[in-house]
Design an enzyme around this catalytic site. Structure first.
Site, PDB file in Angstrom:
ATOM      1  N   GLN A 169      -4.056  41.984 -36.630  1.00  9.85           N
ATOM      2  CA  GLN A 169      -3.869  40.052 -37.838  1.00  9.85           C
ATOM      3  C   GLN A 169      -4.834  40.060 -37.843  1.00  9.85           C
ATOM      4  O   GLN A 169      -5.900  38.675 -37.505  1.00  9.85           O
ATOM      5  CB  GLN A 169      -3.821  39.387 -35.570  1.00  9.85           C
ATOM      6  N   HIS A 206      -1.146  42.146 -33.611  1.00  8.79           N
ATOM      7  CA  HIS A 206       0.115  42.009 -34.822  1.00  8.79           C
ATOM      8  C   HIS A 206      -0.137  41.010 -36.048  1.00  8.79           C
ATOM      9  O   HIS A 206       0.727  40.225 -35.585  1.00  8.79           O
ATOM     10  CB  HIS A 206       1.218  42.486 -33.810  1.00  8.79           C
ATOM     11  N   LEU A 207       0.615  41.650 -37.071  1.00  7.51           N
ATOM     12  CA  LEU A 207      -0.243  40.613 -38.225  1.00  7.51           C
ATOM     13  C   LEU A 207       1.655  40.081 -38.228  1.00  7.51           C
ATOM     14  O   LEU A 207       2.684  40.257 -38.234  1.00  7.51           O
ATOM     15  CB  LEU A 207       0.350  41.360 -39.639  1.00  7.51           C
ATOM     16  N   HIS A 208       1.230  38.299 -38.520  1.00  5.39           N
ATOM     17  CA  HIS A 208       2.224  37.478 -38.341  1.00  5.39           C
ATOM     18  C   HIS A 208       1.702  36.023 -38.877  1.00  5.39           C
ATOM     19  O   HIS A 208       0.372  35.924 -38.894  1.00  5.39           O
ATOM     20  CB  HIS A 208       2.427  37.536 -36.693  1.00  5.39           C
ATOM     21  N   LEU A 209       3.069  35.788 -39.501  1.00 10.70           N
ATOM     22  CA  LEU A 209       2.774  34.215 -39.399  1.00 10.70           C
ATOM     23  C   LEU A 209       3.190  32.928 -38.609  1.00 10.70           C
ATOM     24  O   LEU A 209       4.496  33.865 -38.329  1.00 10.70           O
ATOM     25  CB  LEU A 209       2.644  33.701 -41.449  1.00 10.70           C
TER      26      LEU A 209
END
Length: 376
Positions: A169, A206-209
């Site tokens: 993230q 964990h990468l997210h918008l």
């Protein structure tokens, strides 16, 4: 994305291919202007979201939420959401601003396939590169739009860039540009996006918008800002619930540069030991709502991106009435308990929010540093 436990009859995500002709350039206002009819993107997202609610894929059924504007100059929007406070998945332990992705922890590769609504892809995608927290990754082939199973509001979704890559993230320019384009695909004035960094209330590494619809205006959309680096569109937004660095793009042509600048600034914050949150909304030019001549200023609204620098916080704070993440910093307070919703005052909320921010002298020095960084 690796398939999780797929249930019989799980719906498949819809491919959503878009081009610049799909961008809603005349920003819809709060007064029901002609441009405020739902866009193709809004219809696809909300219809899919409602379908998944009917199928029982959320942790709880979301009905109308009690909402009120707190008395005071900041017009804070308080909203009661008891179920999110009690039924959401406990946040993961975050111990570092640069904590690596852990494939053993819950992550978005373990979602049920039916949780994914859309595969969002630009027509004739050129695969442009972009700077950012992952060392300059190329633009993802597509973004997945998935439900947040513990929703804040109707239409609360997550934008996920290739979950199988296992990116932590840390905001990247390709992801942010995709989020900015999603903002332009919506005709709803209250469609907002945001990012919680590590040490800034990110609940999952964990990468997210995040993206959601909120049917209320916020002060951060219209408050005037103090210029810091006009050539790069950087200003300081001070007279808002949480002072922030403001970036602005008048239209699609400026999105790539804006995303790159925001991520360079965010990376600088991490380098100096600070955490950060980001918020994206339709908004007025940095000069404020009075900028521009004539009526219909809403038609000249672009995209505002707010970047908050904050002292890192690891783990939930004992005794805190609510966590302070991107929504609270923007002036939207999802509250977990009825007495708190009923009794909280603007002064109490602002004390809780600003406790996490930098003292003004440090914020001003940081603004000077960012101006030099972006101008170089």
């Amino acid at each position: 994305m690796a398939a999780a436990s797929e249930a019989p009859g799980d719906p498949s995500p819809q491919d959503f291919v878009y081009g610049e002709e799909d961008f809603v350039l005349q920003g819809a206002g709060w007064g029901g202007e002609p441009g405020s009819a739902p866009s193709r993107f809004d219809r696809a997202l909300l219809e899919g979201w409602s379908d998944r609610m009917e199928r029982g894929l959320f942790r709880y059924r979301l009905g109308p939420l009690p909402t009120r504007v707190l008395p005071g100059p900041m017009s804070l929007v308080a909203q009661l959401n008891v179920q999110r406070g009690t039924e959401r998945r406990p946040p993961q332990a975050v111990l570092s601003l640069r904590q690596p992705f852990d494939p053993r922890a819950f992550n978005f590769t373990r979602m049920r396939p039916g949780e994914v609504l859309l595969r969002l892809r630009r027509a004739a995608d050129e695969g442009e590169g972009g700077g950012g927290g992952d060392g300059g990754a190329v633009a993802p082939d597509h973004l997945l739009v998935a439900i947040n199973v513990s929703p804040l509001e109707r239409g609360h979704v997550l934008l996920l860039p290739e979950p199988g890559r296992g990116l932590p993230q840390a905001l990247t320019a390709p992801l942010l540009r995709g989020g900015l384009e999603a903002a332009l695909l919506s005709a709803h004035p209250g469609f907002r996006l945001g990012f919680n960094g590590l040490g800034a209330c990110a609940s999952l590494n964990h990468l997210h918008l995040h993206a959601f619809y909120l049917g209320r205006p916020l002060l951060v959309e219209s408050a005037p800002a103090q210029p810091l680096c006009p050539a790069r569109g950087l200003s300081l937004l001070r007279d808002v619930p949480a002072p922030a660095f403001l970036f602005y793009a008048a239209g699609p042509a400026g999105l790539e540069a804006l995303a790159r600048d925001v991520c360079r600034a965010a990376e600088h914050l991490t380098d100096t030991g600070l955490a950060y949150n980001v918020f994206v909304t339709r908004g007025d030019p940095p000069e404020g709502a009075g900028a521009g001549a004539g009526a219909g200023a809403g038609a000249r609204r672009g995209l505002r991106v707010l970047l908050w620098a904050r002292r890192p916080s690891f783990g939930a704070k004992a005794g805190a009435a609510f966590n302070v993440a991107l929504c609270e910093l923007a002036g939207y307070l999802p509250l977990p308990a009825a007495p708190l919703f009923r009794d909280i005052t603007e002064a109490e909320a602002l004390r809780a929010i600003r406790e996490h921010l930098l003292p003004e002298p440090q914020l001003l020095r940081l603004g000077e540093d960012l101006a030099r960084l972006l101008a170089g």
